[in-house]
Design an enzyme around this catalytic site. Structure first.
Site, PDB file in Angstrom:
ATOM      1  N   HIS A   1       0.941  -1.098   0.086  1.00 29.95           N
ATOM      2  CA  HIS A   1      -0.147  -0.088   0.032  1.00 29.95           C
ATOM      3  C   HIS A   1       0.999   1.122   0.060  1.00 29.95           C
ATOM      4  CE1 HIS A   1      -3.778  -2.342   1.837  1.00 29.95           C
ATOM      5  NE2 HIS A   1      -3.291  -2.628   0.724  1.00 29.95           N
TER       6      HIS A   1
ATOM      7  N   GLU B   1       1.366   3.868   1.965  1.00 30.06           N
ATOM      8  CA  GLU B   1       2.179   4.289   3.027  1.00 30.06           C
ATOM      9  C   GLU B   1       3.359   3.382   3.240  1.00 30.06           C
ATOM     10  OE1 GLU B   1      -1.142   3.380   2.659  1.00 30.06           O
ATOM     11  OE2 GLU B   1      -2.310   3.873   4.622  1.00 30.06           O
TER      12      GLU B   1
ATOM     13  N   ALA C   1     -24.724   9.329 -34.194  1.00 32.07           N
ATOM     14  CA  ALA C   1     -24.405   8.701 -35.278  1.00 32.07           C
ATOM     15  C   ALA C   1     -25.423   9.554 -36.517  1.00 32.07           C
ATOM     16  CB  ALA C   1     -24.572   7.400 -35.414  1.00 32.07           C
TER      17      ALA C   1
ATOM     18  N   THR D   1     -25.370  -2.414 -30.179  1.00 29.90           N
ATOM     19  CA  THR D   1     -24.033  -1.742 -30.746  1.00 29.90           C
ATOM     20  C   THR D   1     -23.065  -2.755 -31.166  1.00 29.90           C
ATOM     21  OG1 THR D   1     -24.265   0.130 -29.068  1.00 29.90           O
ATOM     22  CG2 THR D   1     -22.118  -0.521 -29.615  1.00 29.90           C
TER      23      THR D   1
ATOM     24  N   ASP E   1     -21.496  -2.156 -34.851  1.00 31.33           N
ATOM     25  CA  ASP E   1     -20.346  -1.753 -34.782  1.00 31.33           C
ATOM     26  C   ASP E   1     -18.921  -2.759 -34.603  1.00 31.33           C
ATOM     27  OD1 ASP E   1     -21.144   0.681 -35.252  1.00 31.33           O
ATOM     28  OD2 ASP E   1     -21.127   1.404 -32.831  1.00 31.33           O
TER      29      ASP E   1
ATOM     30  N   ARG F   1      -6.418   0.516 -26.026  1.00 31.85           N
ATOM     31  CA  ARG F   1      -5.407   0.396 -26.959  1.00 31.85           C
ATOM     32  C   ARG F   1      -4.841   1.732 -26.944  1.00 31.85           C
ATOM     33  NH1 ARG F   1     -10.132  -1.317 -29.147  1.00 31.85           N
ATOM     34  NH2 ARG F   1     -10.557   0.659 -30.375  1.00 31.85           N
TER      35      ARG F   1
ATOM     36  N   GLU G   1     -20.902   2.338 -22.307  1.00 33.23           N
ATOM     37  CA  GLU G   1     -20.609   2.878 -23.581  1.00 33.23           C
ATOM     38  C   GLU G   1     -21.658   2.379 -24.753  1.00 33.23           C
ATOM     39  OE1 GLU G   1     -16.651   2.952 -25.090  1.00 33.23           O
ATOM     40  OE2 GLU G   1     -15.695   2.303 -23.478  1.00 33.23           O
TER      41      GLU G   1
ATOM     42  N   GLY H   1     -25.049   2.159 -27.071  1.00 34.34           N
ATOM     43  CA  GLY H   1     -25.722   3.173 -27.970  1.00 34.34           C
ATOM     44  C   GLY H   1     -27.010   3.999 -27.232  1.00 34.34           C
TER      45      GLY H   1
END
Length: 342
Positions: free
Chosen positions: A60, A62, A172, A206, A210, A217, A266, A268
């Site tokens: 940790h 500390e 979109a 989605t 997509d 990345r 994330e 639609g």
């Protein structure tokens, strides 16, 4: 480097601010442990020692800072963003390490609501004669540690809804194309947000439209657990993924039980609307591009019925606005989460 002159409260805020920066620097690496920073300021002219929580199983903050401080920790003041732990987990108690090092004073940002700590760490320090100061830069620290604090208080993860839109609120174009609404700086920032999250949620629609990988990345960090609402195609890049076809509250409870501190939504417009309408979002992150589709036939941010009147309109708390290249990032908090506003 010595502490230098200044009023005690000003110095406390200065060093706590540095501890906060250290904690934020490891935010994508420590979960399910909190991202904590610590600074050891010697009583004399010794060097300042800094530390941050290591990945799970490591030391940790500390302990890292005390190890670097060595003998100069005796009589020193230690600044730590979160109350030192007082129980044996994967590592020994930090409160015991502070006492053994002979520090004179410990300054804490916020108390730890984990029932295994919850004041016991501070009590251990005080019982051993260590001066304890609480609540320094508490608002800023609480904002940084909001996902951890919520999880320890409720068992539920902190929910962030991320949307990238045109200036007229479209996800979109009418033909479904959305790459790219925002520029590279905003997309890199979104990947940092993904790296800070333990799970990312999208709808099966989605995935079909997509075929996103939902990996990290363009930033440093681990890939989050991928969660799909509905039933994605077998060959989709999102696999392996947790598939959920039911109540969103049950999903959050399941993820919380798995130690997920932060969920990034994330999906639609339908997925965004489902979380928003259910009142499950803690923080909204909107990436706004300086572009206009200029009509009413694009894909809206929320696909579903909205507030019937302005009196019923959802109103949040503006938590931040930043420029990222040509785009803007706007952060909004639900009004019940004002403590997460720095």
């Amino acid at each position: 480097m010595a502490a230098g002159p200044g009023r005690p409260d000003e110095l406390d805020a200065l060093w706590m601010g540095q501890a906060l920066v250290l904690g934020e620097g490891v935010r994508a690496a420590t979960s399910p442990n909190p991202w904590v920073g610590a600074v050891v300021v010697p009583a004399g002219d010794g060097p300042i020692a800094e530390g941050a929580t290591e990945p799970p199983g490591g030391a940790h903050a500390e302990v890292v800072a005390l190890g670097l401080a060595g003998a100069s920790a005796r009589g020193a003041t230690v600044y730590v963003t979160l109350e030192p732990c007082s129980h044996h987990g994967r590592t020994p108690p930090c409160a015991d390490a502070l006492v053994a090092a002979g520090v004179a004073r410990v300054v804490v940002g916020v108390n730890d609501p984990d029932p295994r700590v919850s004041g016991a760490g501070l009590a251990r320090l005080r019982h051993s004669g260590v001066e304890v100061v609480e609540g320094v830069c508490a608002a800023e620290v609480a904002a940084s540690l909001a996902p951890y604090l919520k999880h320890r208080r409720s068992g539920l993860p902190w929910v962030v809804l991320k949307l990238a839109t045109t200036l007229d609120g479209r996800l979109a174009a009418p033909d479904g194309s959305s790459r790219w609404i925002t520029g590279p700086e905003a997309r890199a920032d979104a990947h940092r947000l993904r790296a800070e999250s333990d799970a990312v949620v999208v709808g099966a629609g989605t995935v079909r439209a997509d075929d996103p990988a939902l990996t990290v990345r363009h930033a440093n960090g681990r890939d989050p657990l991928r969660v799909v609402l509905g039933h994605p195609p077998r060959g989709a890049r999102v696999h392996p993924a947790l598939v959920h076809d039911g109540d969103l509250g049950e999903l959050l409870a399941l993820l919380g039980a798995r130690g997920v501190l932060q969920v990034l939504v994330e999906g639609g417009g339908r997925t965004a609307h489902a979380f928003h309408a259910a009142g499950l979002v803690d923080r909204y992150v909107l990436y706004l591009a300086p572009s206009l589709l200029g009509g009413d036939d694009g894909v809206p941010m929320f696909a579903g019925p909205g507030a019937p009147s302005m009196d019923a309109c959802w109103r949040g708390v503006l938590a931040g606005v930043r420029r990222l290249g040509d785009d803007l990032r706007i952060d909004l908090l639900a009004r019940g989460d004002r403590t997460a506003v720095p």
